[in-house]
Design a protein around this motif. Structure first.
Motif, PDB file in Angstrom:
ATOM      1  N   VAL A 235       7.292 -69.665 -13.864  1.00 25.11           N
ATOM      2  CA  VAL A 235       5.986 -70.310 -13.751  1.00 25.11           C
ATOM      3  C   VAL A 235       4.925 -69.210 -13.631  1.00 25.11           C
ATOM      4  N   VAL A 236       3.865 -69.331 -14.430  1.00 26.61           N
ATOM      5  CA  VAL A 236       2.775 -68.355 -14.384  1.00 26.61           C
ATOM      6  C   VAL A 236       1.506 -69.074 -13.958  1.00 26.61           C
ATOM      7  N   ILE A 237       0.890 -68.584 -12.879  1.00 26.93           N
ATOM      8  CA  ILE A 237      -0.333 -69.213 -12.380  1.00 26.93           C
ATOM      9  C   ILE A 237      -1.500 -68.231 -12.482  1.00 26.93           C
TER      10      ILE A 237
ATOM     11  N   ILE B  71       4.371 -73.679 -17.130  1.00 31.28           N
ATOM     12  CA  ILE B  71       5.795 -73.799 -16.815  1.00 31.28           C
ATOM     13  C   ILE B  71       6.563 -73.495 -18.094  1.00 31.28           C
TER      14      ILE B  71
ATOM     15  N   PHE C 267       8.739 -66.743  -4.851  1.00 30.04           N
ATOM     16  CA  PHE C 267       7.756 -65.777  -5.350  1.00 30.04           C
ATOM     17  C   PHE C 267       8.368 -64.394  -5.163  1.00 30.04           C
TER      18      PHE C 267
ATOM     19  N   SER D  42       7.850 -67.459  -9.715  1.00 36.06           N
ATOM     20  CA  SER D  42       6.427 -67.457 -10.054  1.00 36.06           C
ATOM     21  C   SER D  42       5.733 -66.230  -9.488  1.00 36.06           C
ATOM     22  N   ASN D  43       4.642 -65.837 -10.145  1.00 34.95           N
ATOM     23  CA  ASN D  43       3.740 -64.882  -9.515  1.00 34.95           C
ATOM     24  C   ASN D  43       3.024 -65.582  -8.365  1.00 34.95           C
ATOM     25  N   HIS D  44       2.338 -64.829  -7.537  1.00 36.29           N
ATOM     26  CA  HIS D  44       1.846 -65.370  -6.264  1.00 36.29           C
ATOM     27  C   HIS D  44       0.404 -64.914  -6.055  1.00 36.29           C
TER      28      HIS D  44
ATOM     29  N   MET E 168      -1.621 -73.318 -14.732  1.00 33.34           N
ATOM     30  CA  MET E 168      -0.209 -73.239 -14.401  1.00 33.34           C
ATOM     31  C   MET E 168       0.591 -73.482 -15.669  1.00 33.34           C
TER      32      MET E 168
ATOM     33  N   MET F  93       2.082 -76.788  -7.087  1.00 34.70           N
ATOM     34  CA  MET F  93       3.356 -77.085  -7.739  1.00 34.70           C
ATOM     35  C   MET F  93       3.913 -78.429  -7.295  1.00 34.70           C
TER      36      MET F  93
ATOM     37  N   ASP G 149      -0.817 -72.127  -4.087  1.00 33.51           N
ATOM     38  CA  ASP G 149       0.045 -72.080  -5.266  1.00 33.51           C
ATOM     39  C   ASP G 149       1.146 -73.136  -5.186  1.00 33.51           C
TER      40      ASP G 149
ATOM     41  N   ILE H  14       7.237 -63.896 -15.809  1.00 35.91           N
ATOM     42  CA  ILE H  14       6.100 -64.313 -14.981  1.00 35.91           C
ATOM     43  C   ILE H  14       4.893 -63.394 -15.188  1.00 35.91           C
TER      44      ILE H  14
END
Length: 267
Positions: free
Chosen positions: A187-189, A214, A158, A57-59, A212, A69, A65, A238
């Motif tokens: 996962v992109v947040i 997935i 991350f 995932s990005n952070h 978020m 999840m 974050d 991501i």
């Protein structure tokens, strides 16, 4: 489950379960009250194996974050479709879920130590220490710890190793993928940087739409695909590849610039 049964890292599962319940109840309103969390991809969580899954995932914050999840993944496993309504999903949480974090961060306070007990795989960063750039070799024990966690369950990582956007991904993630051959779920947040402080412990602004997404597991040729190829695939997945800078939202850019201004003002 015996009351003193432990996971591979020596953590008592009964205690870990109650920590997740307590921290989940304490943080739920951050994603379902003060702010709204928009979720996409709950079915992916239900379709993947119970073990050897690596989430990349990005952070945007240190803790908000990954706490989100824990909420989303457990809610999805309990049949919630893209929502975290009814906190009952944490009564019997998934206990073989881990996340990769910097050892120096996880040992700074009692709160971070509690968060670490809930599922942290604490590793020594090879590029940064105590706010300074360093250059040291990867500890094989850290790699082995991630491997043990994958053998036991799910691991969240991350790969940029920083909350700053658009930074290059660390190649260690690709080496782990080639070595342990996990199912890799991107996962992109978004929105967490605007709603929380950098640590993700304090609500900075209310009424923010967090998101978020997935995504479906990546197709990776573990034997023949190069490290660089895997890294590029992860960057696109991501949405942290340099090409995405051309389409970055103005709101996200302004939020990041404002964060930098506040950090400079505090120092």
């Amino acid at each position: 489950m015996g009351i003193f049964k432990e996971n591979p890292f020596g953590h008592i599962l009964f205690l870990k379960k109650w920590l997740i319940r307590f921290m989940g109840a304490l943080t739920h309103q951050r994603y379902k009250g003060f702010n709204k969390l928009e979720i996409e991809g709950s079915q992916v969580i239900r379709d993947i194996p119970d073990k050897n899954v690596l989430f990349v995932s990005n952070h945007q914050t240190y803790f908000a974050d990954v706490v989100a999840m824990f909420h989303v993944f457990n809610a999805s496993l309990k049949g919630r479709d893209d929502n975290i309504k009814n906190l009952g999903y944490l009564w019997d949480p998934k206990l073989n879920m881990y996340y990769v974090a910097a050892a120096e961060t996880m040992g700074k306070s009692l709160l971070t130590k509690i968060l670490a007990y809930a599922g942290s795989i604490s590793i020594e960063r090879t590029w940064r220490s105590d706010g300074k750039d360093v250059n040291r070799q990867v500890k094989m024990s850290d790699i082995s710890s991630i491997g043990r966690a994958l053998e036991d369950g799910w691991v969240v990582t991350f790969p940029q190793g920083t909350t700053k956007p658009w930074k290059p991904l660390r190649k260690g993630t690709a080496h782990i993928i080639k070595r342990y051959k996990p199912v890799v779920v991107p996962v992109v947040i978004d929105g967490f940087r605007r709603s929380f402080d950098k640590k993700g412990l304090r609500v900075k602004k209310k009424g923010i739409l967090q998101s978020m997404v997935i995504k479906q597991p990546l197709e990776i040729d573990y034997e023949n695909e190069s490290v660089d190829s895997i890294i590029e695939k992860l960057e696109y997945a991501i949405e942290q590849h340099p090409s995405f800078l051309k389409v970055i939202s103005k709101q996200e850019l302004l939020a990041y610039e404002e964060e930098n201004k506040q950090r400079k003002w505090r120092t």
